[in-house]
Design a protein around this motif. Sequence first.
Motif, PDB file in Angstrom:
ATOM      1  N   LEU A 709      64.103 -21.728  83.723  1.00 49.22           N
ATOM      2  CA  LEU A 709      63.625 -20.726  82.767  1.00 49.22           C
ATOM      3  C   LEU A 709      62.205 -20.255  83.072  1.00 49.22           C
ATOM      4  N   GLU A 710      61.506 -20.973  83.951  1.00 46.83           N
ATOM      5  CA  GLU A 710      60.138 -20.608  84.339  1.00 46.83           C
ATOM      6  C   GLU A 710      59.216 -20.469  83.116  1.00 46.83           C
ATOM      7  N   LEU A 711      59.266 -21.479  82.252  1.00 44.32           N
ATOM      8  CA  LEU A 711      58.393 -21.506  81.088  1.00 44.32           C
ATOM      9  C   LEU A 711      57.162 -22.351  81.382  1.00 44.32           C
ATOM     10  N   TYR A 712      56.035 -21.935  80.820  1.00 46.33           N
ATOM     11  CA  TYR A 712      54.783 -22.669  80.974  1.00 46.33           C
ATOM     12  C   TYR A 712      54.165 -22.885  79.591  1.00 46.33           C
ATOM     13  N   PHE A 713      53.215 -23.803  79.539  1.00 50.14           N
ATOM     14  CA  PHE A 713      52.574 -24.141  78.269  1.00 50.14           C
ATOM     15  C   PHE A 713      51.568 -23.056  77.879  1.00 50.14           C
ATOM     16  N   THR A 714      52.067 -21.856  77.705  1.00 54.32           N
ATOM     17  CA  THR A 714      51.253 -20.723  77.261  1.00 54.32           C
ATOM     18  C   THR A 714      51.994 -19.995  76.158  1.00 54.32           C
ATOM     19  N   VAL A 715      51.290 -19.163  75.417  1.00 54.18           N
ATOM     20  CA  VAL A 715      51.880 -18.386  74.339  1.00 54.18           C
ATOM     21  C   VAL A 715      51.251 -17.007  74.326  1.00 54.18           C
ATOM     22  N   GLY A 722      47.895  -5.084  66.525  1.00 48.95           N
ATOM     23  CA  GLY A 722      48.796  -4.816  67.635  1.00 48.95           C
ATOM     24  C   GLY A 722      48.270  -5.215  68.982  1.00 48.95           C
ATOM     25  N   ASP A 723      47.079  -5.773  69.065  1.00 45.78           N
ATOM     26  CA  ASP A 723      46.508  -6.191  70.340  1.00 45.78           C
ATOM     27  C   ASP A 723      47.147  -7.494  70.796  1.00 45.78           C
ATOM     28  N   MET A 724      47.494  -7.568  72.089  1.00 42.83           N
ATOM     29  CA  MET A 724      48.142  -8.747  72.650  1.00 42.83           C
ATOM     30  C   MET A 724      47.118  -9.773  73.101  1.00 42.83           C
ATOM     31  N   HIS A 725      47.454 -11.042  72.921  1.00 47.52           N
ATOM     32  CA  HIS A 725      46.586 -12.144  73.315  1.00 47.52           C
ATOM     33  C   HIS A 725      47.435 -13.195  74.033  1.00 47.52           C
ATOM     34  N   HIS A 726      46.782 -13.924  74.950  1.00 51.57           N
ATOM     35  CA  HIS A 726      47.454 -14.986  75.701  1.00 51.57           C
ATOM     36  C   HIS A 726      46.585 -16.234  75.641  1.00 51.57           C
ATOM     37  N   GLU A 727      47.186 -17.372  75.273  1.00 51.43           N
ATOM     38  CA  GLU A 727      46.425 -18.621  75.177  1.00 51.43           C
ATOM     39  C   GLU A 727      47.262 -19.771  75.726  1.00 51.43           C
ATOM     40  N   ASP A 728      46.567 -20.796  76.180  1.00 51.52           N
ATOM     41  CA  ASP A 728      47.227 -22.016  76.645  1.00 51.52           C
ATOM     42  C   ASP A 728      47.480 -22.942  75.462  1.00 51.52           C
ATOM     43  N   LEU A 729      48.635 -23.573  75.474  1.00 53.37           N
ATOM     44  CA  LEU A 729      48.955 -24.528  74.411  1.00 53.37           C
ATOM     45  C   LEU A 729      48.266 -25.868  74.649  1.00 53.37           C
ATOM     46  N   ILE A 730      48.019 -26.195  75.903  1.00 54.00           N
ATOM     47  CA  ILE A 730      47.250 -27.381  76.277  1.00 54.00           C
ATOM     48  C   ILE A 730      46.289 -26.968  77.379  1.00 54.00           C
ATOM     49  N   ARG A 731      45.436 -27.861  77.761  1.00 54.49           N
ATOM     50  CA  ARG A 731      44.467 -27.554  78.813  1.00 54.49           C
ATOM     51  C   ARG A 731      45.197 -27.254  80.129  1.00 54.49           C
ATOM     52  N   ASP A 732      44.824 -26.125  80.731  1.00 54.78           N
ATOM     53  CA  ASP A 732      45.463 -25.648  81.968  1.00 54.78           C
ATOM     54  C   ASP A 732      46.963 -25.474  81.781  1.00 54.78           C
ATOM     55  N   GLY A 733      47.343 -25.008  80.571  1.00 56.69           N
ATOM     56  CA  GLY A 733      48.756 -24.857  80.259  1.00 56.69           C
ATOM     57  C   GLY A 733      49.460 -23.822  81.125  1.00 56.69           C
ATOM     58  N   SER A 735      49.373 -23.485  84.144  1.00 53.50           N
ATOM     59  CA  SER A 735      49.810 -24.072  85.414  1.00 53.50           C
ATOM     60  C   SER A 735      50.744 -25.266  85.216  1.00 53.50           C
ATOM     61  N   ILE A 736      51.088 -25.556  83.969  1.00 56.11           N
ATOM     62  CA  ILE A 736      51.981 -26.692  83.680  1.00 56.11           C
ATOM     63  C   ILE A 736      53.338 -26.138  83.268  1.00 56.11           C
ATOM     64  N   LYS A 737      54.349 -26.445  84.053  1.00 60.27           N
ATOM     65  CA  LYS A 737      55.686 -25.916  83.825  1.00 60.27           C
ATOM     66  C   LYS A 737      56.439 -26.790  82.814  1.00 60.27           C
ATOM     67  N   VAL A 738      57.283 -26.145  82.020  1.00 61.45           N
ATOM     68  CA  VAL A 738      58.111 -26.866  81.046  1.00 61.45           C
ATOM     69  C   VAL A 738      59.296 -27.489  81.779  1.00 61.45           C
ATOM     70  N   ASN A 740      62.386 -30.968  81.643  1.00 59.70           N
ATOM     71  CA  ASN A 740      63.206 -31.750  80.713  1.00 59.70           C
ATOM     72  C   ASN A 740      62.395 -32.873  80.064  1.00 59.70           C
ATOM     73  N   GLU A 741      61.381 -33.347  80.780  1.00 60.07           N
ATOM     74  CA  GLU A 741      60.577 -34.445  80.269  1.00 60.07           C
ATOM     75  C   GLU A 741      59.593 -33.981  79.199  1.00 60.07           C
ATOM     76  N   ASN A 742      59.059 -32.766  79.298  1.00 64.37           N
ATOM     77  CA  ASN A 742      58.018 -32.334  78.359  1.00 64.37           C
ATOM     78  C   ASN A 742      58.459 -31.181  77.454  1.00 64.37           C
ATOM     79  N   LYS A 743      59.753 -30.866  77.412  1.00 68.25           N
ATOM     80  CA  LYS A 743      60.201 -29.721  76.608  1.00 68.25           C
ATOM     81  C   LYS A 743      60.003 -29.960  75.111  1.00 68.25           C
TER      82      LYS A 743
END
Length: 911
Positions: A709-715, A722-733, A735-738, A740-743
Amino acid sequence: MTSPPSSNGNQSWISKMWSRQASFFNPSVQVPTTTPSGELTEMSQDGLYSNTLMSNSHNDSSQGRHPSGSTTSQSQKTYPSLIVDSCRCCGTMLKYPAGIGKVRCLVCQTHLTINEDIGEPCERPQETASRPLSYPFIKDFINQCSTKRKSAGDDHNPHRVFKPLEDMLYEAFSSFSIINNSFRLSSLAPPSYRSPNLNFNEAKKSFALLLSLPTNRPFYKLLLGALYLLKHPPPMRNPADISWLLILLEIPILPDCLISGIDSCTDGLAPDLKASCYDVLKRVIGLLSYSERKITSRLTYWWSRLPHDEFVKKIDFINLYITFQLTRCINYELYNSVIQPGSYLNVSMSDDINFKENLNAHFIRPTSKSSDFGLLIGLPVYISSGGRRTDISSGSSFWSGKKEPKEHEVKIRLQQYGGDWHLRTAGRLASFLFIANKKNKKVSDAVFYNNLVDYVNVKQDFDAWQFNASTKKHEQSTANKDSLQLVVDYLQAETKASYLGLSNANGTLRKSSFTFCQFPFLLSLAAKISILEHEAKRMMERKAEEAFIQSLNKKMPFDVYFKVRVRRNFITPDSLRCIKSHQTDFKKLLRVEFVDEPGIDAGGLKKEWFLLLTKDLFNADKGLFSYDETSGLCWFAISHLDNDELYYLVGVVLGLAIYNSTILDLQLPKALYKKLMGQKVTLNDFIQLNPDVGHNFKRLLKLDDVSDLELYFTVSYADIFGDMHHEDLIRDGSSIKVTNENKYEYVERYCSFFLNDKVKAPFKSFLNGFQHVIGGNALSLFTPEEIELILIGEDYRNQKIDIEILKSVTKYNGFSETDAVVKWFWDYFERKSAADQRKILLFITGSDRLPATGLPSLTFKITKLVDRNLNRLPIAHTCFNELCLYAYPSEEIFVSKLDKAIWYSEGFGLR
């Protein structure tokens, strides 16, 4: 009169007086103990253990004397230190010397092993080798008994036929190792986190088979063996150690013994069998309720996995036990109040299942008025042979007043149940079921309500609950207080204890060991609302008194009300101004005035102010809250603007609405109420607020492989502009891929990002405003679901109102049910859609929501107006939920006038 004491004497008097109060703050229970050799001893009245119960030795001159004058045994001089513990069956506090082997609790008569190796089971000395029980084994054993006796030609006496079965059952059920390993799903696997590894169906079949025998003696011996083990319970440290208790809890006739006699008993053992069942039940409940924390945690999870019907049966069973115990407490109190000494001899006041048969009383069902309170069982009341209630108002009476109250006004006092350990243990066990329900929502909170508790004086119960908490705080701060303050605290405690009925005949004070507020899930929503109103009314009266005293001291006028004066077109800024300028008046009685409009606030203006203000504050254009298109629920808007004052205002308004018993029309998610109560929000809360994304997460967690699914710890999210924003859910999120272990962590952090992190500042302001108004302990009795009900009422937007119930609660003034205008109104109301019915209700009551306790608790009134000019429109007094109608000559005129009044009204006039 004696002369005043000297300074030293005064200090001594203070010490003695405070030591009397200390006996209340730190109550102890005298229990038997054992000597270091293991002999069982009994605690004397002064707390020192004395005569040995299991030997013929007596105190002699070799014993020393305690400074208080009581004797001190030799064993006490050798082992002077006392250990404070609690009974594992009833929870009573125990004190016993260090180094002993066994202790017997004088309250529940349970023998507790103190210094036995945890791994060694507590077995009966006479035990012989036997195998664990199972249904095939019991069935074969019964067949063997029958076959053996038939071959010997002795099958006419069932007692002799099944004597070997009696012996086997007694031995098995009095042995921890046998019964605890019986009825296993797998003999090799131990209980797991997900299952106790017990075949409950097999256990039920076995009990049913034994009860179907031509004699009840085998089952009676089974109960006697279980009672021996229950009175001498082994140390239970692991979840596997409570299997025998869960098996005993499945005995099918346990609930029956709480309701009526066991009709199936034909051999004269019915009273004994009934008493044994009750004794087993109360001890099983006690031992389960006071188990180790890791055991209760496992038990809670096991119960959370029960099927719906089985789970409800467990709740009803515990509630039945609570109802029985509460009824028993009432009967004993009534017996002591009514029956004169000597009129009915040899009546045991001990804990007996057959107590009703020992009391000279009749049991009748409540009247139609009292049945409105939801009582499902007959309330025990004394009546004479002529059918009238016995006069118990004189002397030592059950009722506190001089005049006997009406039957539907009966309130059960704290003194009747506050010291009952059965209620305390049942409440603790019921709390495990309540927690299990929170883990896996199976039933609504209302399923846990106990109907008989509606007859309890819940206000007194609440005050006692707070009193116990305040004395606990007092114990921690006594050391830092001077003598004068100790005297003041003592007098205050005496006054409070006298009001709560906590004073003993000898003048000492005692705590109530049980209050229903300790287990608020047993209280109905109506009872909790009455407690909340009780606390609110008391705070309002206190604030009014303070305002009056300040006006006398400073010779300045002080208002006893919290007055809000607003303009209809500027309702939000005017309300904010009033709230900011009256920060200390929130707990006064609220009065609302609209500028340049007639009307005195008797409740109606207050309702309208709440309605208009919340409509403006929760408008999406205001920028405070945003609405999800799918769920229609609102949540704190994501914005960089500083709206702390407005969020504070929202919190104050919601708190005032609860404080003033006003229902609001809001679309808020469960997450908000859970956060208000300090509870953790979950994925299910996020699903309710945002169903589309939430259900996608559900599917994500069920996938076997999420790496594609190519998901990362970002939102990514949009703010209110209406302005778009992007943030990490954790530090360096980023670059951290989702995987089965961390889903699971990814889903949890994503939900927490929107429910907690991004709304931290606005929710903090909102919570400050809410807590500024609702700061008492009464709110802690509610669940988030109940807070939602009392704040927004019962939502019936998609269903029509039950007109028959509404008719039943309607009162008429000048009209009768048979008048033409009244019939026209009900026909008019019934023809309308659900949305139109809400509009009619809004016109008459000021709110389009039903009360939290449902339609039966709604006050509704139809009044007749007398005037020759019948062209006038109907009038509504929202303060009193009153509709005023003229005697219109035809139904067409009536409908026309009522339509105009309802659909074109605003405030005190027409739009």
